[in-house]
Design a protein around this motif. Structure first.
Motif, mmCIF file in Angstrom:
data_model
loop_
_atom_site.group_PDB
_atom_site.id
_atom_site.type_symbol
_atom_site.label_atom_id
_atom_site.label_comp_id
_atom_site.label_asym_id
_atom_site.label_seq_id
_atom_site.Cartn_x
_atom_site.Cartn_y
_atom_site.Cartn_z
ATOM 1 N N VAL A 174 0.859 -1.174 0.000
ATOM 2 C CA VAL A 174 0.000 0.000 0.000
ATOM 3 C C VAL A 174 0.896 1.226 0.000
ATOM 4 O O VAL A 174 1.794 1.344 0.833
ATOM 5 N N THR B 271 -6.271 3.033 -5.456
ATOM 6 C CA THR B 271 -5.264 3.471 -4.483
ATOM 7 C C THR B 271 -5.934 4.063 -3.250
ATOM 8 O O THR B 271 -5.584 3.721 -2.118
ATOM 9 N N LEU C 82 -6.041 2.483 0.564
ATOM 10 C CA LEU C 82 -5.604 3.279 1.710
ATOM 11 C C LEU C 82 -6.688 3.296 2.783
ATOM 12 O O LEU C 82 -6.415 3.077 3.964
#
Length: 87
Positions: A11, A58, A62
């Motif tokens: 990540v 993304t 997160l």
């Protein structure tokens, strides 16, 4: 080997500035998509869609990495069984 587990993708560490820039980029990408769709330039939309999807994945990764197990369970329960958008 097909049976071997694949390592999870790392990540990316994002600052609040990075997140804000990504959200602003997403808004611009959406505007570009709408504009190109309205003028019939659908072939140019795929690059915008790809970048938008990368950004959204993304940001979702997160958010998932920062959610507590209780929040994740609550979010899963809140998804309607019909899924998708109304047509």
């Amino acid at each position: 080997m097909s049976g071997a587990p694949q390592p999870a993708a790392p990540v990316r560490v994002l600052t609040t500035v990075d997140i804000q820039q990504m959200l602003e980029e997403n808004a611009k990408l959406i505007a570009a998509l709408v504009e190109n769709q309205n003028i019939g330039k659908l072939d140019q939309c795929s690059a915008y869609q790809k970048r938008l999807q990368e950004n959204l994945v993304t940001l979702a990764s997160l958010a998932d990495s920062q959610a507590t197990p209780q929040q994740q369970a609550g979010a899963a329960a809140a998804v309607p069984s019909g899924g998708g958008q109304p047509r």
